[in-house]
Enzyme design. Structure first.
Site, mmCIF file in Angstrom:
data_model
loop_
_atom_site.group_PDB
_atom_site.id
_atom_site.type_symbol
_atom_site.label_atom_id
_atom_site.label_comp_id
_atom_site.label_asym_id
_atom_site.label_seq_id
_atom_site.Cartn_x
_atom_site.Cartn_y
_atom_site.Cartn_z
ATOM 1 N N GLU A 156 -2.906 2.761 -6.966
ATOM 2 C CA GLU A 156 -4.531 2.986 -6.354
ATOM 3 C C GLU A 156 -4.284 3.797 -4.874
ATOM 4 O OE1 GLU A 156 -5.368 -1.065 -5.515
ATOM 5 O OE2 GLU A 156 -6.405 -1.075 -7.549
ATOM 6 N N HIS B 52 -10.347 -7.310 -7.010
ATOM 7 C CA HIS B 52 -10.567 -7.861 -5.369
ATOM 8 C C HIS B 52 -11.068 -8.996 -5.424
ATOM 9 C CE1 HIS B 52 -9.898 -6.020 -1.329
ATOM 10 N NE2 HIS B 52 -10.655 -7.096 -0.869
ATOM 11 N N HIS C 291 -0.866 -0.243 -4.135
ATOM 12 C CA HIS C 291 -1.828 0.654 -3.372
ATOM 13 C C HIS C 291 -0.928 1.210 -2.195
ATOM 14 C CE1 HIS C 291 -6.170 1.028 -2.057
ATOM 15 N NE2 HIS C 291 -5.224 2.142 -1.323
ATOM 16 N N HIS D 116 -3.584 -10.646 -4.212
ATOM 17 C CA HIS D 116 -3.664 -11.616 -2.810
ATOM 18 C C HIS D 116 -3.814 -12.938 -3.319
ATOM 19 C CE1 HIS D 116 -3.979 -11.988 1.433
ATOM 20 N NE2 HIS D 116 -4.829 -13.018 1.321
ATOM 21 N N ARG E 33 11.202 -7.725 8.057
ATOM 22 C CA ARG E 33 12.698 -7.551 8.120
ATOM 23 C C ARG E 33 13.323 -6.502 7.538
ATOM 24 N NH1 ARG E 33 14.736 -12.826 9.550
ATOM 25 N NH2 ARG E 33 13.401 -13.813 11.182
#
Ligand SMILES: CC(=O)[C@@H](O)[C@H](O)COP(=O)(O)O
Ligand SMILES: NCC(=O)COP(=O)(O)O
Length: 257
Positions: A75, A208, A44, A232, A19
């Site tokens: 990164e 990761h 990143h 994440h 948005r």
């Protein structure tokens, strides 16, 4: 060693970009994580701007300057768009990642046995060092490549941990002797790579697909990890529990190792 927690805020930017309202705020997410005890913030800024964008880099650099002792880790692929961000923001750490411009997500480390790769990276690492920025190289857990990383002037390597996370998830889902053996073998690969890196005088980061289930066993299996950068799964957890409680949860996972 007390492993430091760096929260990757890429996914806050991903939601914000859907948005034109500026919410959720990336800098507010970073501030709340720092206030809750996170040791640093990672971003990143990919070339396609899918999440972190140039203005985020400057705003987060300004925020981190207000938090002495906490670190900013940027990164990216130094052969693409990373270096201008490093020059402008002067983070404590730059993590070089060999991603293609359109890559879905990071999924491999550098192959330092390739002479052309080494020749391209060496001056960029030297430039970062001249700027007072530590360089960490995103690497697969390959012990034989750690001397090459050190010879290039890197201060750290970041071990790419998705293969470990996949093995952990398989074992958690199945719990067979076969999956236990596979998980143990994966953890041993990372331990060997970490020990080889440390023997070269490199510090070891990891990241990761780490999460609150696989983090403690990873740190128990892999000695002396200086920093984990987690984004994440962290943000998935924070959608339910909030940033502060999630920081405390990950710090507890680190403390339990
Ligand atoms: C290098 C790495 O493993 C991650 O830090 C990377 O930032 C993930 O990028 P996305 O958040 O775009 O998947
Ligand atoms: N370097 C790893 C990182 O910053 C975050 O990775 P992920 O937790 O989003 O997979």
């Amino acid at each position: 060693m007390n492993t430091r927690l760096s929260v990757n805020v890429n996914k806050v930017a991903l939601v914000r970009n859907t948005r034109h309202l500026g919410i959720p705020s990336v800098t507010r997410a970073a501030l709340l994580c720092l206030q809750a005890g996170a040791h640093g913030i990672t971003i990143h800024p990919r070339p396609d701007g899918r999440h972190i964008r140039a203005h985020d880099v400057g705003e987060l650099a300004a925020l981190l300057h207000q938090w002495p002792g906490r670190e900013f880790n940027i990164e990216g692929n130094p052969l693409q768009n990373l270096m201008p961000h490093i020059e402008a923001a002067r983070p404590q750490q730059a993590t070089f990642v060999p991603d293609a411009e359109d890559q879905f997500t990071s999924d491999h480390g550098f192959d330092l046995t390739d002479a052309a790769t080494r020749e391209r990276l060496a001056p960029l690492i030297a430039q970062c060092r001249a700027w007072g920025v530590r360089v960490s190289l995103f690497m697969d857990p390959l012990p034989q490549q750690m001397p090459l990383a050190r010879a290039l002037g890197a201060s750290r390597v970041e071990l790419y941990t998705e293969p470990y996370a996949l093995a952990f998830a398989r074992h958690a889902g199945q719990g067979t002797a076969e999956t236990a053996h596979a998980l143990q073998a994966e953890a041993a690969r990372y331990a060997a790579a970490a020990q080889a890196a440390q023997a070269e005088g490199l510090q070891v980061n990891a990241g990761h697909d780490l999460n609150q289930h696989n983090l403690t066993p990873f740190l128990q299996a892999v000695p002396g990890v200086a920093e984990v950068s987690i984004g994440h799964a962290f943000m998935a957890d924070a959608l339910e529990a909030g940033y502060a409680a999630t920081v405390r949860g990950y710090l507890a996972c680190i403390a339990a190792a």
